[in-house]
Design an enzyme around this catalytic site. Structure first.
Site, PDB file in Angstrom:
ATOM      1  N   TYR A  53      65.498   1.235  29.440  1.00  0.00           N
ATOM      2  CA  TYR A  53      65.616   0.547  30.537  1.00  0.00           C
ATOM      3  C   TYR A  53      64.672  -0.532  31.049  1.00  0.00           C
ATOM      4  O   TYR A  53      63.451  -0.225  30.837  1.00  0.00           O
ATOM      5  CB  TYR A  53      65.668   1.896  31.674  1.00  0.00           C
ATOM      6  CG  TYR A  53      66.840   2.692  31.733  1.00  0.00           C
ATOM      7  CD1 TYR A  53      68.000   2.466  30.845  1.00  0.00           C
ATOM      8  CD2 TYR A  53      67.014   3.850  32.393  1.00  0.00           C
ATOM      9  CE1 TYR A  53      68.952   3.238  30.785  1.00  0.00           C
ATOM     10  CE2 TYR A  53      68.128   4.629  32.350  1.00  0.00           C
ATOM     11  CZ  TYR A  53      69.060   4.283  31.718  1.00  0.00           C
ATOM     12  OH  TYR A  53      70.318   5.244  31.340  1.00  0.00           O
ATOM     13  N   ALA A 220      82.184   4.618  38.750  1.00  0.00           N
ATOM     14  CA  ALA A 220      83.049   3.941  37.890  1.00  0.00           C
ATOM     15  C   ALA A 220      82.721   2.278  37.996  1.00  0.00           C
ATOM     16  O   ALA A 220      83.548   1.351  38.199  1.00  0.00           O
ATOM     17  CB  ALA A 220      84.444   3.967  38.094  1.00  0.00           C
TER      18      ALA A 220
END
Length: 330
Positions: A53, A220
């Site tokens: 990350y 989502a």
């Protein structure tokens, strides 16, 4: 905040996981620290990150931001259940110049990766060390030998998986049992109202072997966060966070979702998180806020009780595939 045990372990974790992927590339260090302080104040004790990350801010940057936050003291590290991941390539070279043994799950890379993460995180142990992806080349026995060594050394406490198919969860834990290892205790998978294929085999396997399920992308990619309303209001941020909805059928489905929640006075993003908290096997969804306001909304979702009427309507809008083999056979 509500708490539960992580899978079959005795470890108590919050039912909301603070995802940190945006710390660095989208949220600066100071604001990231503010969000983590607020999360801890709200009772969120489960923080998730990964060695890769940082993206545009640089590989490892997110772990570094967590490390400088821990270094501020105030028992921050002791209050947090810290999870990170390895698998992705962390070397400097690219293409033909890529360094060998700087990715995947060889014993060498596991050792190298955990030492690098500990340094960036400014801590001497990691609570949950997760495999970010399956490694098709490294024998499972080698992986568990390396993990058991780290546990014996006190550098990690538990091991978890991410993006594993059901059969790999079974293989990993059957192999662990044969070798006297504790095995995987969690699975971090793509799971939300829009994407429910994990219900076919991944979640049943996780429940059978005592793994806590940690859904990532619970909104989502923004589709479940009220994206169409934001488009109308001119507040959509665009790109991935807006869901990128161009398909008419998908837009109609999301519109039905937003209309349902508007009728009941429920925030769409909070409903998506609350729905996941009703699903069997789910320990807690991973919310990756870019702002303090997004964190506050995610925290509210933990106490949101969806009525039977709303749950039934959500099932109609986003029907799940069901478990295997019924999902694809008689």
């Amino acid at each position: 905040m509500k708490y539960t045990q992580l899978g079959r372990t005795g470890l108590e974790v919050s039912r909301l996981v603070l995802g940190t992927m945006n710390f660095g590339p989208l949220t600066n260090e100071s604001d990231s620290h503010t969000i983590m302080d607020a999360a801890l104040d709200a009772g969120v004790n489960f923080f998730d990150t990964a060695n890769i990350y940082g993206r545009t801010a640089g590989k490892g940057r997110t772990e570094e931001i967590l490390g400088t936050w821990f270094a501020q003291g105030g028992d921050r590290r002791d209050k947090v259940v810290l999870a990170t991941k390895l698998y992705a390539y962390m070397g400097e070279g690219e293409g033909d110049q890529a360094w060998p043994n700087h990715h995947k799950l060889s014993a060498l890379n596991i050792r190298r990766s955990v030492e690098a993460s500990l340094k960036r995180l400014q801590t001497d142990y990691i609570d949950l060390y997760q495999f970010h992806h399956i490694d098709r080349a490294t024998p499972v026995e080698e992986i568990w030998q390396a993990i058991d060594t780290l546990i014996t050394q006190g550098k990690i406490l538990y091991a978890g998986s991410s993006n594993f198919p059901g059969w790999k969860i079974a293989q990993a834990n059957e192999t662990a049992q044969r070798h006297g290892s504790y095995g995987l205790v969690s699975e971090q998978c793509l799971y939300n109202l829009v994407e429910r294929r994990a219900e076919m085999e991944v979640i049943p396997a996780a429940r059978e072997y005592g793994l806590g399920v940690l859904p990532w992308s619970p909104l989502a990619g923004g589709r479940l966060g009220g994206v169409l309303r934001k488009e109308r209001e001119g507040t959509a941020s665009g790109g991935r966070s807006s869901g990128g909805i161009t398909d008419p059928a998908v837009r109609a489905q999301i519109q039905s979702y937003e209309d349902l929640l508007d009728k009941h006075g429920i925030d769409p993003g909070e409903a998506a998180l609350a729905w996941l908290l009703t699903r069997p096997g789910v320990t807690g969804p991973i919310s990756g806020p870019r702002t303090l306001e997004q964190l506050e909304s995610a925290v509210r979702a933990v106490d949101l009780e969806l009525s039977d009427e709303v749950l039934a309507s959500l099932e109609e809008i986003f029907p799940g595939p069901g478990e295997s083999p019924e999902a694809f056979a008689w």
